[in-house]
Write a protein that holds these residues in place. Structure first.
Motif, PDB file in Angstrom:
ATOM      1  N   HIS A 126      -0.045   3.556   9.334  1.00 42.08           N
ATOM      2  CA  HIS A 126      -0.302   2.345  10.101  1.00 42.08           C
ATOM      3  C   HIS A 126       0.948   1.503  10.218  1.00 42.08           C
ATOM      4  O   HIS A 126       1.750   1.453   9.299  1.00 42.08           O
ATOM      5  CB  HIS A 126      -1.424   1.540   9.433  1.00 42.08           C
ATOM      6  N   ARG A 127       1.094   0.836  11.313  1.00 38.47           N
ATOM      7  CA  ARG A 127       2.287   0.033  11.519  1.00 38.47           C
ATOM      8  C   ARG A 127       2.367  -1.134  10.556  1.00 38.47           C
ATOM      9  O   ARG A 127       3.424  -1.383   9.979  1.00 38.47           O
ATOM     10  CB  ARG A 127       2.296  -0.545  12.938  1.00 38.47           C
ATOM     11  N   VAL A 128       1.250  -1.843  10.419  1.00 38.79           N
ATOM     12  CA  VAL A 128       1.343  -3.100   9.680  1.00 38.79           C
ATOM     13  C   VAL A 128       0.292  -3.261   8.596  1.00 38.79           C
ATOM     14  O   VAL A 128       0.366  -4.189   7.807  1.00 38.79           O
ATOM     15  CB  VAL A 128       1.231  -4.309  10.641  1.00 38.79           C
ATOM     16  N   ASP A 129      -0.698  -2.403   8.564  1.00 43.00           N
ATOM     17  CA  ASP A 129      -1.816  -2.625   7.656  1.00 43.00           C
ATOM     18  C   ASP A 129      -1.879  -1.477   6.656  1.00 43.00           C
ATOM     19  O   ASP A 129      -2.036  -0.328   7.035  1.00 43.00           O
ATOM     20  CB  ASP A 129      -3.113  -2.702   8.470  1.00 43.00           C
TER      21      ASP A 129
ATOM     22  N   PRO B 210       7.246  -4.262   5.248  1.00 41.97           N
ATOM     23  CA  PRO B 210       7.884  -3.047   5.754  1.00 41.97           C
ATOM     24  C   PRO B 210       9.042  -2.577   4.878  1.00 41.97           C
ATOM     25  O   PRO B 210       9.245  -1.377   4.700  1.00 41.97           O
ATOM     26  CB  PRO B 210       8.371  -3.463   7.148  1.00 41.97           C
TER      27      PRO B 210
ATOM     28  N   LEU C 169       2.429   4.172  13.363  1.00 41.98           N
ATOM     29  CA  LEU C 169       3.832   3.775  13.234  1.00 41.98           C
ATOM     30  C   LEU C 169       4.713   4.880  13.803  1.00 41.98           C
ATOM     31  O   LEU C 169       4.707   6.005  13.294  1.00 41.98           O
ATOM     32  CB  LEU C 169       4.145   3.547  11.753  1.00 41.98           C
TER      33      LEU C 169
ATOM     34  N   SER D 110      -1.808   1.842  16.779  1.00 43.08           N
ATOM     35  CA  SER D 110      -1.332   1.366  15.487  1.00 43.08           C
ATOM     36  C   SER D 110      -0.515   2.398  14.717  1.00 43.08           C
ATOM     37  O   SER D 110      -0.033   2.116  13.638  1.00 43.08           O
ATOM     38  CB  SER D 110      -2.523   0.936  14.624  1.00 43.08           C
TER      39      SER D 110
END
Lengths: 775, 672
Positions: free
Chosen positions: A166-169, A459, A113, A111
């Motif tokens: 974190h990529r998305v959270d 993002p 980024l 996860s």
């Protein structure tokens, strides 16, 4: 190359494997799982996935020798959004002059980024470069060229700082899914110059066994007697302290070994020159010296001496001479994430090696260890004050707060309510003393710093580079006056400070049989304890059961269940404990110094307090002994305690049980490591001294389960006062206060009783004198 | 002031150096890793978020089709390859099983599977080769095509296996496959050469020559074939030496070439080969030369034997004897040969005295072979050198082993010289009828002719047990012993003789007691054992049957009688004997096992294979079957046409222990 394409999706296997394990558990667990299993990386093939050399030079050093980091495996983990770890490796002069490559083999959480994840590398306080963390699929080796001007002979410090998002959270919980883990096997300093084991400093570069342990093999020709072990103990401890590694395994043999490790050869004069020749050490000088070992990755430390006094002198000379630098930069060096505190002291985070850094994530985690005195009484009579020096940026949510976790439990929180940003200078945050334990405590400062944009986590709106918090290194801990009373059993104090065996106090190390496995286990524990005490211990090794009635504490390695009966049956004198060869200390006192004085010198060299070694029982000891026997008999009458209820049983499913208890005579403390066989003792102790397990020691009894090898701690049923060194009124008052805070009902009853007494007195007085009638 | 600095720090946005993310056209594996991970985790919202993140970064991004079924691409084979490198096949199996559990459709990549199969084959073949499990090699090489295989050493292993199991056709095919490949598939010359050299072992020289003539197209190969030629000659010579019937010598020019090569001393074996060749061709002088040359190189028993024989063939007995004496130790492995070689010194009166070690070696060899003739020679030697005690002992030995008048005479003479009148009388009594003529000569016998100094002849103290088909030693029958010892001592010590394995003396004692009238059943029993040991079966049977009368000795006697009958191949009588008299279970089993074995054996000889199997099955029900009987069983199956069973039996045998006979059986039963 055929390898590269099939190795490319490497890390996914690890991840998939881990996910298979953790479906039912939370996300956090999912992400952390592979880390918990120490072998996550070691199962991977040894060759790197992608060779990322610096473009400048395909250095020949890449094919050279890898000097691995000194830290044991669990220092290789960087977790959270912004984490720092400190690693060291040792070089000799030519290696430092030649320069080389820093190999960092790592794998990171999926996860993370890749756009913003960076690893900054600092060597000896100077920036050495940085690289993008981008290897979720397998181990990748980053190589940084280190020119000679960055390096120095001796220990070199590498400070790694990983910043990863974190990529998305953007939630706080999700930050626990972020990790980067270095592979201890493939990481290290790669040099073209092989390590030559010729002096003590070179020993610091010694490699590890495939099981990732630093092996010291005690080579003592001839029979394994208590005498031989007592001779070896100070040398071994000095060596362990010098190495400053917490993954040392001591084995015992009569011939040198092979593979990475150190042979500690006790070439005493009594084995004769032929014996020395047979060991191939006729060229070694007298005293303590280092020789190359049988193979290139093995070193030999040779002790050539005539008698224990000779040995003590040689160790002392080495500690003051060639070992001094290593000790200073190692075990005696401050600021590697540990604060050693004492009553009434103030320590800043800077002393723990923390460097002020700007934090721009969501959850700032800063952790360090606090070493409390081993005899402090944790209770509600005072607080440790955290003096927070920090600042928050504008725009934080209302829920932003600072949490303090001690030993894994949140003990206090402080909300950052000011949305405009605020600066704290020495803001006092109280930490209850009860949260701490004697010995090592893990303190974490967690700053939860959510902003409004985190909820959506789009993002395009994210800006992970915007700082949110800064924690200054002037943040301090203030320790109040502490109630000092040694309450045992307490394995946390044993693991953290080797209490009650530290401080030069003589004690017995009883090994119930002299087979290599039991002895190896005993010496491994002794080494680990001296490392915890940061000083050599004054242990007297005896083969057989511990002797009662001396008032001396004992550490017992027992591989036979019937040991307890031996103690109860009054069989005190074992043949191994009496050394016919040594001169009687009383008769020859005028001509020979007793061995204890040498230990004291050695201790002095470690800047520790000395203790008077008293073989004769002093009057107080006798009085205590008598008193203890009397109380015991009295209690026995009252059936408060059964006669043999002392020993915690060594349970069925346990490989080895470590328990601390009052000795049968009632005035000393025995710590007993018990297993069913020498093999179990050996295996159990290996597991026990693993850094993660050792740190988890607590309570009165700890055992290693046979099946899972996990540590099970049982709290002590009843604690007793083992030591009350400080008898000043202040301390006594604090001890009483602490005791009342633990036994609150009695305090209330006492207050009520006083009130009642006062009322009664008042009533009486008033009836007699108080009534006056106005006529 | 400080506040300002902090504010500046916090507001500064340069604190984090964003690593320049190059805009690429498509995301790489690192970018995609989380997508697959979230998909596998079924975290739909995260999957969506990650997709939109990637879309923003790579505008053309489309979610890969295999995001939910990442079977082929997601499973990482690197662990498999690592295990492959370590030859850890079990580990690979578990690993594959683990992947399968996650993902049932998944199979390892083609590349991996084929390579794994190859590696497995190689490892299995090598391992089987190492333990000489030829069937294992053949089994492992099943998938191997000799005409196309590129790893020639595998085919060579296979060829070795075929050759050892005697599978001629398969062997020929394998050779053909290697040697006669066409075009660019043709093997390199070096490999062809090695193959040809190998083939000299398996084929006659003409066949190999034919193959060579076919192959030797290139002059380069022609030159290289020189050693093969020599190998062929070597083989021919060796065949000639080994085959007793062949007498026509090999073409002299070929042998001459070999001789030339041997002179150059390339291979010491050649010397020995030529030595035996010349010896067989009755040119011992030349053979002597070869053997001497070979021995100069290395002390070797075979060559020394050759030298001895070539010297003996030239009638240079003395030289030959010196060779034998020189190689006493080496020859002690072959006592027969040694005995014959050494007897020279003892058999003729005109010889110089023998050395101590020679006497020792000679007597040891005699004891080892239980050869009565040589015992007699040694006895006469001892007698003639005045060592009557030794002479008596050796005469007794030779009599024990085989009776002959001259030995009785020798014994009588020794007794006479020793002045043991009583024994002499007993001897005369015993043999008066058998050999009447010697007793007359005895009266006029001269004292020992020769009183020259001779080495003391050792007494024959230790005898090895005389081998018999029946394994039990009667001395071990404790019950008998206990019964006898009580009275045995008083009764002339026949039991003591029996214990000391002096069986003739034992028989004599008991017979003497019989002559006096009263003989116990115990004595008869012991007499039976003694006769049995002397292989005088009829007398043994009589003695045992006499002992059967007594209830106490009945069991032992029945046992002895059964063994005697078995020794005499009277299988049915033996069975009748044990069915009439109950034996202890252990003995019963032993005797029955022996009975069945004899049944099976004789049935096999009479080609009644079903009866063989019946007997063997009955036997197998009693005791474990040894390898040779299993072989018998295999062949019985084979002859009954039950090849599958036969193959199974031979394969099992072959697995335990390599035995050419079993391998042959296996090859036979495997071939259709």
């Amino acid at each position: 190359m055929a390898n590269s394409h099939r190795l490319a999706p490497l890390g996914l296997a690890v991840l998939l494997a881990s996910t298979a394990l953790g479906h039912a558990e939370g996300l956090v667990v999912d992400a952390v799982k592979p880390l918990l299993e120490g072998s996550a990386l070691s199962g991977l093939p040894a060759q790197p996935v992608v060779e990322v050399g610096t473009e400048a030079e395909p250095s020949p050093a890449a094919a050279g020798h890898l000097i691995s980091f000194e830290q044991s495996a669990d220092a290789f983990m960087l977790s959270g959004e912004d984490d720092v770890t400190l690693l060291t490796f040792a070089l000799d002069g030519p290696q430092a002059a030649a320069g080389g490559m820093l190999n960092l083999a790592y794998i990171n959480a999926v996860s993370v980024l890749p756009d913003t994840a960076t690893m900054d590398v600092e060597v000896n306080g100077r920036a050495a470069g940085s690289f993008t963390i981008a290897s979720p699929n397998g181990v990748r080796v980053e190589k940084l060229a280190l020119p000679s001007d960055l390096l120095r002979a001796g220990r070199n410090e590498v400070r790694l700082r990983a910043r990863q998002y974190h990529r998305v959270d953007c939630s706080l919980d999700a930050t626990y899914e972020l990790w980067t883990k270095l592979d201890p096997v493939q990481s290290g300093f790669s040099t073209a110059q092989p390590s030559v084991f010729a002096d003590f400093d070179s020993l610091l570069a010694i490699g590890r066994t495939p099981a990732q342990r630093t092996q010291i093999r005690l080579v003592a020709p001839g029979a394994m007697t208590a005498e031989a072990l007592n001779e070896a103990a100070p040398v071994l401890q000095a060596l362990v302290l010098f190495l400053n590694r917490d993954d040392v395994t001591v084995t015992v043999s009569d011939r040198p070994g092979e593979g990475p490790g150190i042979d500690l050869v006790m070439a005493m004069d009594r084995i004769g020159s032929s014996g020395v020749d047979r060991l191939g050490l006729s060229g070694a000088p007298r005293g303590l010296s280092v020789q190359p070992g049988a193979t290139a990755d093995r070193a030999t430390v040779v002790m050539r001496a005539a008698d224990p006094m000779d040995i003590a002198a040689a160790v002392l000379a080495a500690v003051k001479g060639p070992m001094a630098d290593g000790l200073k930069s190692g075990i005696l060096q401050k600021g590697r994430g540990v604060l050693t505190v004492d009553a009434g002291e103030r320590h800043t985070l800077k002393e723990a090696g923390y460097e002020t850094r700007v934090f721009s994530g969501r959850l700032s985690r800063t952790d360090f260890a606090v070493e409390m005195p081993a005899d402090f009484y944790p209770a509600e009579y005072a607080t440790i004050d955290l003096r927070l020096s920090a600042a928050t940026s504008p725009g934080l949510e209302q829920t932003a707060q600072l949490l303090v976790r001690v030993n894994g439990k949140v003990v206090t929180s402080y909300p950052f309510r000011d949305r405009e940003g605020r600066q704290f200078e020495g803001k006092r945050i109280e930490l209850p003393l009860r949260a701490f334990q004697p010995g090592v405590n893990r303190v974490e400062l967690l700053a939860e710093l959510p902003v409004a944009a985190d909820a959506a986590c789009r993002p395009q709106e994210r800006d992970d580079s915007k700082p949110r918090f800064i924690l200054l290194d002037t943040t301090a801990m203030e320790v109040p006056a502490l109630a000092r009373v040694g309450r045992l059993p307490d394995l946390a104090a044993l693991g953290g400070k080797a209490y009650p065996y530290g401080g030069g106090k003589p004690f017995d190390l009883a090994i119930d049989r002299a087979d290599p496995q039991s002895v190896g286990a005993a010496l491994t524990v002794l080494s680990r304890l001296s490392l915890a005490a940061r000083a050599p211990l004054n242990a007297k090794i005896a083969i057989g059961a511990p002797v009662e009635g001396t008032g001396r504490d004992a550490l017992v390695i027992a591989s036979q269940q019937d040991f307890a009966e031996l103690g109860a049956a009054g069989k005190t004198a074992f043949p191994g404990t009496a050394d016919p060869g040594t001169p009687d200390p009383l008769v020859t006192a005028s001509v020979s110094r007793s061995a204890a004085d040498d230990t004291a010198d050695l201790l002095q060299a470690f800047q520790e307090t000395t203790a008077v070694h008293d073989d004769e029982l002093s009057f107080t000891t006798r009085a205590q002994l008598w008193l203890s026997a009397a109380t015991k008999r009295f209690r026995h009458w009252l059936r408060y305690e059964s006669a043999d209820g002392e020993h915690a049983p060594h349970g069925e499913g346990s490989l080895v049980t470590l328990s601390q208890m009052r000795s049968p005579d009632g005035i000393a403390t025995w710590t007993v490591i018990r297993a069913n066989s020498p093999r179990d003792v050996d295996a159990g102790v290996q597991r026990l001294v693993e850094p993660t397990v050792w740190r988890g020691l607590a309570g009165g009894t700890a055992s290693i389960e046979t099946a899972s090898l996990s540590l099970v701690s049982l709290p002590a049923a009843e604690r007793y006062v083992a030591d009350l060194a400080d008898r000043s009124p202040g301390n006594l008052r604090r001890v009483v206060a602490a005791w009342f805070s633990d036994n609150f009902q009695i305090y209330v009853l006492l207050v009520l009783a006083s009130l009642g007494a006062f009322a009664a007195w008042l009533g009486l007085t008033v009836r007699r004198k108080g009534v006056r009638t106005d006529r | 002031m400080r506040m300002l600095a902090l504010a500046a720090l916090l507001l500064g946005t340069t604190a984090l150096a964003v690593v320049a993310a190059e805009r690429k056209d498509a995301p790489d594996a690192v970018e995609l890793a989380a997508l697959y991970y979230y998909a596998a985790q079924k975290q739909q919202d995260r999957l969506g978020a990650e997709t939109s993140r990637l879309r923003q970064k790579y505008p053309d991004f489309v979610v890969p089709a295999d995001v939910y079924t990442p079977a082929a691409r997601q499973v990482d084979e690197s662990t498999l390859w690592a295990l492959y490198e370590k030859n850890d096949f079990i580990g690979i199996e578990t690993e594959i099983g683990r992947h399968r559990a996650d993902n049932p459709e998944w199979t390892p990549s083609e590349d991996f599977s084929t390579k794994l199969a190859r590696r497995k084959q190689r490892v299995e073949m090598t391992a089987a080769m190492a333990r000489k499990d030829w069937m294992g090699v053949i089994e492992a090489a099943k998938a191997l095509d000799p005409s196309r295989e590129t790893e020639v050493d595998l085919v060579w292993m296979l060829i070795d296996a075929y050759s050892a199991t005697g599978a001629k056709q398969a062997l020929t095919d394998a050779y053909r496959g290697l040697l006669f490949r066409e075009g660019d598939k043709r093997l390199p010359d070096a490999q062809i050469l090695t193959t040809l050299q190998k083939s000299t072992r398996d084929f006659s020289s003409e066949e190999v020559r034919k193959a060579v003539s076919l192959l030797a197209a290139s002059p380069l190969l022609q030159a290289a074939l020189q050693p093969v030629e020599l190998d062929l000659t070597r083989k021919e010579v060796a065949d000639f030496n080994a085959d007793e019937k062949r007498q026509t010598p090999i073409a002299e020019d070929e042998v001459a070439r070999l001789r030339a090569a041997a002179e150059k001393g390339e291979r010491p074996e050649d010397l020995s080969l030529l030595g035996w060749y010349d010896l067989k061709l009755k040119t011992p002088a030349s053979a002597e030369r070869w053997f001497k040359a070979a021995l100069a190189d290395r002390r070797e028993e075979e060559n020394a034997k050759g030298l001895y024989l070539s010297l003996a063939a030239q009638n240079r007995q003395e030289d030959a004897f010196i060779v034998a004496e020189d190689y006493l130790e080496e020859f002690s492995d072959d006592p027969e040969f040694l005995m014959n070689a050494l007897s020279l010194r003892f058999s003729r009166p005109d010889q110089p005295p023998a050395e101590v070690k020679t006497v020792t070696a000679y007597s040891n060899a005699i004891l080892a072979t239980a050869n009565a003739d040589h015992a007699e020679i040694l006895a006469w030697y001892a007698y003639n050198s005045g060592q009557y005690e030794a002479a008596k002992a050796w005469f007794l030995k030779s009599l024990d082993w085989e009776s002959a008048p001259v030995r009785v005479k020798g014994l009588a003479l020794s007794l006479m010289r020793l002045g043991e009148k009583a024994d002499y009388a007993a001897l005369e009594e015993e043999y008066r009828e058998a050999y009447p003529e010697i007793w007359a000569e005895m009266k006029i016998a001269a004292p020992a002719r020769d009183s020259r100094r001779a080495v003391a002849v050792e007494m024959p103290v230790v005898t090895r047990s005389v081998t018999s088909t029946v394994t039990s030693t009667p001395a071990a029958t404790a019950s008998t012993g206990a019964g006898v010892r009580s009275k045995g001592s008083g009764a002339g010590g026949y039991y003591a003789h029996f214990k000391a394995r002096r069986f003739s003396a034992c028989v004599k004692d008991v017979s003497a007691m019989e002559a006096r009238g009263a003989v116990s059943a115990d004595a008869m029993l012991i007499k039976g054992w003694c006769y049995l040991e002397l292989s005088r079966l009829a007398e043994a049977r009589n003695a045992f049957e006499a002992a059967l009368a007594n209830g106490r000795t009945r069991q032992d006697a029945a046992y002895g009688a059964a063994l005697t009958l078995l020794r005499g191949r009277l299988t049915d009588d033996a069975e009748a004997m044990i069915s009439m008299y109950r034996l202890s279970e252990k003995r019963d089993r032993e005797v029955r096992a022996e009975i069945y074995w004899q049944r099976a054996r004789s049935a096999f000889d009479h080609k009644q294979y079903q009866r063989v199997l019946d007997a063997l099955n009955a036997r197998a029900a009693l005791v474990a079957e040894p390898a040779d009987l299993s072989q018998l069983r295999g062949w019985a199956y084979y002859h009954l046409g039950n090849r599958g069973q036969a193959k199974a039996v031979f394969a099992r045998l072959n697995m335990h222990l390599y035995d050419p006979a079993a391998a042959r059986g296996l090859a036979q039963s495997s071939v259709r």
